[in-house]
Write an enzyme that holds these catalytic residues in place. Structure first.
Site, PDB file in Angstrom:
ATOM      1  N   ARG A   1       0.819  -1.227   0.088  1.00  0.00           N
ATOM      2  CA  ARG A   1       0.125  -0.165  -0.224  1.00  0.00           C
ATOM      3  C   ARG A   1       0.883   1.018  -0.183  1.00  0.00           C
ATOM      4  NH1 ARG A   1      -1.743   0.854   4.327  1.00  0.00           N
ATOM      5  NH2 ARG A   1      -1.277  -1.081   5.590  1.00  0.00           N
TER       6      ARG A   1
ATOM      7  N   TYR B   1      -1.386  -3.391  -6.913  1.00  0.00           N
ATOM      8  CA  TYR B   1      -1.343  -4.121  -5.411  1.00  0.00           C
ATOM      9  C   TYR B   1      -2.382  -4.331  -4.871  1.00  0.00           C
ATOM     10  CZ  TYR B   1      -0.201  -5.038  -0.679  1.00  0.00           C
ATOM     11  OH  TYR B   1      -0.476  -5.512   0.327  1.00  0.00           O
ATOM     12  N   GLY B   2      -2.773  -5.542  -4.311  1.00  0.00           N
ATOM     13  CA  GLY B   2      -3.947  -5.619  -3.763  1.00  0.00           C
ATOM     14  C   GLY B   2      -4.483  -4.570  -2.621  1.00  0.00           C
TER      15      GLY B   2
ATOM     16  N   LYS C   1      -9.668  -2.226   1.586  1.00  0.00           N
ATOM     17  CA  LYS C   1      -9.377  -0.996   2.543  1.00  0.00           C
ATOM     18  C   LYS C   1      -9.960   0.032   2.142  1.00  0.00           C
ATOM     19  CE  LYS C   1      -6.321  -3.497   4.373  1.00  0.00           C
ATOM     20  NZ  LYS C   1      -6.699  -3.765   5.896  1.00  0.00           N
TER      21      LYS C   1
ATOM     22  N   HIS D   1     -10.549  -2.039  11.846  1.00  0.00           N
ATOM     23  CA  HIS D   1      -9.595  -2.855  11.141  1.00  0.00           C
ATOM     24  C   HIS D   1      -9.303  -4.085  12.183  1.00  0.00           C
ATOM     25  CE1 HIS D   1      -5.204  -2.950   9.303  1.00  0.00           C
ATOM     26  NE2 HIS D   1      -5.789  -3.958   8.814  1.00  0.00           N
TER      27      HIS D   1
ATOM     28  N   SER E   1      -1.171  -3.507  10.432  1.00  0.00           N
ATOM     29  CA  SER E   1      -1.181  -4.515   9.280  1.00  0.00           C
ATOM     30  C   SER E   1      -0.017  -5.425   9.581  1.00  0.00           C
ATOM     31  CB  SER E   1      -0.994  -3.698   7.832  1.00  0.00           C
ATOM     32  OG  SER E   1      -1.949  -2.634   7.572  1.00  0.00           O
ATOM     33  N   ALA E   2       0.172  -6.822   9.049  1.00  0.00           N
ATOM     34  CA  ALA E   2       1.360  -7.525   9.338  1.00  0.00           C
ATOM     35  C   ALA E   2       1.797  -7.626  10.833  1.00  0.00           C
ATOM     36  CB  ALA E   2       2.425  -7.101   8.443  1.00  0.00           C
ATOM     37  N   CYS E   3       0.750  -7.636  11.785  1.00  0.00           N
ATOM     38  CA  CYS E   3       1.101  -8.083  13.034  1.00  0.00           C
ATOM     39  C   CYS E   3       0.543  -9.276  13.527  1.00  0.00           C
ATOM     40  CB  CYS E   3       0.825  -6.983  13.953  1.00  0.00           C
ATOM     41  SG  CYS E   3       1.858  -5.408  13.701  1.00  0.00           S
TER      42      CYS E   3
ATOM     43  N   LYS F   1      -2.854 -10.572  12.680  1.00  0.00           N
ATOM     44  CA  LYS F   1      -4.255 -10.817  12.840  1.00  0.00           C
ATOM     45  C   LYS F   1      -4.936 -11.978  12.239  1.00  0.00           C
ATOM     46  CE  LYS F   1      -6.119  -6.966  10.904  1.00  0.00           C
ATOM     47  NZ  LYS F   1      -4.728  -6.232  10.715  1.00  0.00           N
TER      48      LYS F   1
ATOM     49  N   ASN G   1      -2.873 -14.994  11.966  1.00  0.00           N
ATOM     50  CA  ASN G   1      -2.790 -15.881  12.653  1.00  0.00           C
ATOM     51  C   ASN G   1      -3.438 -16.065  14.011  1.00  0.00           C
ATOM     52  OD1 ASN G   1      -0.571 -16.384  10.927  1.00  0.00           O
ATOM     53  ND2 ASN G   1       1.076 -15.687  12.177  1.00  0.00           N
TER      54      ASN G   1
ATOM     55  N   ASP H   1      -9.428  -9.412   9.107  1.00  0.00           N
ATOM     56  CA  ASP H   1      -8.898  -8.157   8.814  1.00  0.00           C
ATOM     57  C   ASP H   1      -9.866  -7.262   9.054  1.00  0.00           C
ATOM     58  OD1 ASP H   1      -6.856  -6.641   7.861  1.00  0.00           O
ATOM     59  OD2 ASP H   1      -7.820  -6.346   5.962  1.00  0.00           O
TER      60      ASP H   1
ATOM     61  N   ASN I   1       6.232  -8.625   1.960  1.00  0.00           N
ATOM     62  CA  ASN I   1       4.717  -8.512   1.893  1.00  0.00           C
ATOM     63  C   ASN I   1       4.247  -9.289   0.749  1.00  0.00           C
ATOM     64  OD1 ASN I   1       2.387  -7.185   2.725  1.00  0.00           O
ATOM     65  ND2 ASN I   1       2.408  -5.677   1.035  1.00  0.00           N
ATOM     66  N   SER I   2       4.703 -10.313   0.496  1.00  0.00           N
ATOM     67  CA  SER I   2       4.279 -11.215  -0.378  1.00  0.00           C
ATOM     68  C   SER I   2       3.010 -11.942   0.183  1.00  0.00           C
ATOM     69  CB  SER I   2       4.883 -12.278  -1.079  1.00  0.00           C
ATOM     70  OG  SER I   2       5.578 -13.035   0.184  1.00  0.00           O
ATOM     71  N   ARG I   3       2.134 -12.034  -0.669  1.00  0.00           N
ATOM     72  CA  ARG I   3       0.550 -12.506  -0.163  1.00  0.00           C
ATOM     73  C   ARG I   3       0.098 -13.719  -0.656  1.00  0.00           C
ATOM     74  NH1 ARG I   3      -1.877  -8.382   3.308  1.00  0.00           N
ATOM     75  NH2 ARG I   3      -0.424  -6.881   3.550  1.00  0.00           N
TER      76      ARG I   3
ATOM     77  N   ASN J   1      -1.092 -17.782  22.677  1.00  0.00           N
ATOM     78  CA  ASN J   1      -1.865 -16.746  22.698  1.00  0.00           C
ATOM     79  C   ASN J   1      -3.227 -16.941  23.185  1.00  0.00           C
ATOM     80  OD1 ASN J   1       0.223 -14.901  21.962  1.00  0.00           O
ATOM     81  ND2 ASN J   1      -0.662 -14.801  20.099  1.00  0.00           N
TER      82      ASN J   1
END
Ligand code: OXD
Ligand code: MN
Length: 593
Positions: free
Chosen positions: A80, A208-209, A217, A237, A259-261, A263, A265, A286, A376-378, A505
């Site tokens: 992004r 990009y997505g 988003k 979010h 982002s990327a923290c 969610k 998982n 998300d 940031n591959s998806r 967790n």
């Protein structure tokens, strides 16, 4: 590029507003053909064939990864781009100090000028989609016009895409207009512009997505937050999960992490052995749309239908349900491609391949200095593949939320878990959240920035008024969710993570759900309620000591004084719009410290 798609199913729709708009866009962009998507199986097969023929997708090993395809983006277009993202409201004040603002008419004419003639020789796809389950009071219809077949195929996975959306629209004029043009994919001509008062999005110059799957988003968060404020609901979010106890009791939790923290998982977590009889159900990974129900509780739906998850670090230990989900029907973007037609990324279960092609298509070996997969591959995968998918995800009513969790990626200062004293203190915890930046957005990685409610890049209006909306929501709920703050990422003096995270967790989640049901002890501190060692289930957590727990939960007054000064930077930017409750909460915290 032209491709051999013969339109079948729908040739067009009769809805006058849709027809007129498609005709206008086609007159401007001049595509060779217009393809009206119907979401059918025959269409799916034809679209993948066309995407392969034009070289946008490559089929993966269909025995090992049935229905899976591979895509490489332009290397200049991998995340992004917040600096190219605009909120185009009539006044700058409505967008607020944390957004880029542009005057709507000027931005619209600039982008339409860029779009002029840009689809010559190409296909304009008309993509109808629903955000949210049909029948939900929160469901919103969108139509995306795009010249990217990759976008169409991703939208097919991420939303309820197809002819059913027209049926839901009926004669209503209320639908989101999203226009996406790839142009020449040059960073200088990359803009993602939102026009909240018109329910409209124009995105150009990116594939990009996060910039181009306009339901996600752009609609579900930026415009969603605007609609929610006007209509008395919330677009957040947040992941949504259900915790099922051994007695079958289900508690639903919504959690906001940047982002990327983690969610995805957390939303798909498999509890460790100690919690063998517990089950986590995924509602969403998300985005949450939440509205108070007639019973005074807050109900949440997941507006999406798929997962656009970060691949690196995903493996059978960190997220077995994701590994099952992406074993078929998945589009992989910017991961590494192995000679046997399967994929790999850093943190995969398989050892690094002796040779492969990296995300740029260059030969790669374990000796190569660069990563094989982009950070940031998806993966884009349908939620239906998730073995832990909650049945409630299809329900129009949504799930009642008992707890809201805020969390960031913080190496220091912030304890593993604490609970807000009440709703407005909870809003303050969300508003002051900080997190280290990640590869999900272009820019430096690893710097702590304030990311209120994990919405800094996604709030479609003035952040100060967004805090006011959060505070006001309290009046609409008889039974507001309890609010918690977590940090899975605290490190010790040796630089190692203090908490194992992932499935473990569950222990934090257990304390949280028990607190919601008035079953777990806690101790009052300056930050909020915290578990005592005795309240926190550590059984079976090899070698985990009380000293480690204390280190994880430690509150260092000097660190917190610094933290408050950093929080002040955001508050100063927002000062003019900041609800006074936020200032009072800050004062109370200072006094408690
Ligand atoms: C995402 C993001 O892709 O937050 O979900 O960047
Ligand atoms: Mn996200």
């Amino acid at each position: 590029m032209a491709h051999p798609l013969t339109p079948f199913g729908l040739q067009s729709v009769s809805h006058p507003g849709v027809r007129r708009w498609v005709e206008e866009v086609a007159a401007l962009t001049q595509p060779d053909r217009i393809f009206w998507c119907d979401g059918s199986e025959a269409e799916r097969v034809a679209l993948y064939a066309a995407a392969v023929a034009e070289g946008t997708l490559r089929p993966l090993n269909q025995e090992r990864l049935p229905g899976c395809y591979y895509h490489r983006s332009n290397p200049n277009d991998v995340a992004r781009v917040e600096q190219c993202t605009f909120i185009c409201t009539p006044t700058e004040e409505e967008a607020g100090p944390t957004n880029n603002w542009a005057e709507p008419a000027a931005m619209r004419s600039k982008l339409l000028a860029l779009a002029r003639g840009s689809m010559q020789g190409r296909t304009l796809f008309v993509v109808p989609y629903l955000m949210g389950p049909p029948g939900s009071p929160l469901m919103h219809m969108g139509v995306e016009l795009t010249d990217s077949i990759y976008v169409v195929l991703n939208m097919r996975i991420m939303t309820r895409m197809g002819a059913g959306a027209w049926a839901e629209l009926g004669e209503s004029t209320r639908f989101n207009r999203g226009l996406h043009c790839l142009l020449d994919c040059h960073p200088d001509r990359r803009f993602i512009a939102h026009f909240p008062q018109d329910d409209e999005i124009i995105s150009v110059g990116s594939g990009y997505g996060g910039n181009v799957l306009l339901g996600k988003k752009c609609l579900a968060l930026r415009l969603g937050s605007w609609m929610g404020r006007n209509e008395g609901w919330m677009a957040e979010h947040m992941l949504i999960l259900g915790v099922e106890s051994p007695t079958g009791e289900r508690t639903f939790v919504a959690a906001a992490f940047p982002s990327a923290c983690g969610k995805t998982n957390f939303a798909m977590m498999v509890p460790p052995d100690r919690f063998r009889d517990w089950k986590i159900w995924t509602v969403g990974d998300d985005i949450a749309w939440m509205k108070p129900g007639a019973d005074g509780r807050l109900y949440a739906i997941n507006p999406e239908a798929g997962y656009f998850g970060v691949a690196p670090g995903t493996n059978a230990k960190t997220n077995p349900n994701a590994m099952a989900t992406i074993s078929r029907d998945t589009i992989f973007t910017n991961v590494a491609l192995k000679p046997d037609g399967t994929v790999w990324w850093e943190g995969h279960d398989d050892p690094p391949p002796a040779e492969c092609l990296d995300w740029r298509g260059q030969p790669w070996t374990p000796a190569s200095p660069e990563r094989a997969a982009h950070a940031n591959s998806r993966f884009t995968a349908p939620m239906a593949n998730n073995p832990a998918l909650a049945a409630e995800v299809h329900g129009a009513q949504g799930v009642p939320i008992d707890a809201i969790i805020f969390g960031g990626r913080r190496a220091s200062t912030v304890p593993l878990v604490f609970q807000a004293f009440n709703w407005s203190h909870g809003v303050f915890l969300g508003a002051t959240m900080g997190s280290e930046t990640t590869a999900a957005a272009a820019g430096a990685v690893g710097q702590v920035r304030r990311d209120p409610m994990a919405m800094l890049p996604f709030c479609g209006y003035n952040m100060g008024r967004y805090f006011r909306h959060w505070l006001d929501m309290r009046k609409r709920m008889k039974f507001p969710p309890r609010v918690f703050h977590v940090n899975w990422f605290r490190k010790g003096a040796d630089g190692r993570f203090l908490w194992p995270g992932f499935g473990e967790n569950m222990r934090v989640l257990k304390w949280i759900t028990d607190r919601c049901r008035g079953r777990a002890g806690g101790q009052e501190t300056a930050l909020g309620w915290v578990p005592c060692f005795e309240d926190f289930d550590t059984a079976g957590l090899d070698g985990f000591t009380r000293a480690q727990f204390d280190e994880l939960q430690a509150m260092n007054a000097d660190e917190w004084r610094r933290e408050i000064l950093q929080q002040d930077e955001l508050f100063m930017r927002l000062y003019q719009f900041l609800p006074k409750e936020m200032i009072f909460q800050r004062e109370l915290l200072v006094a408690r410290l």
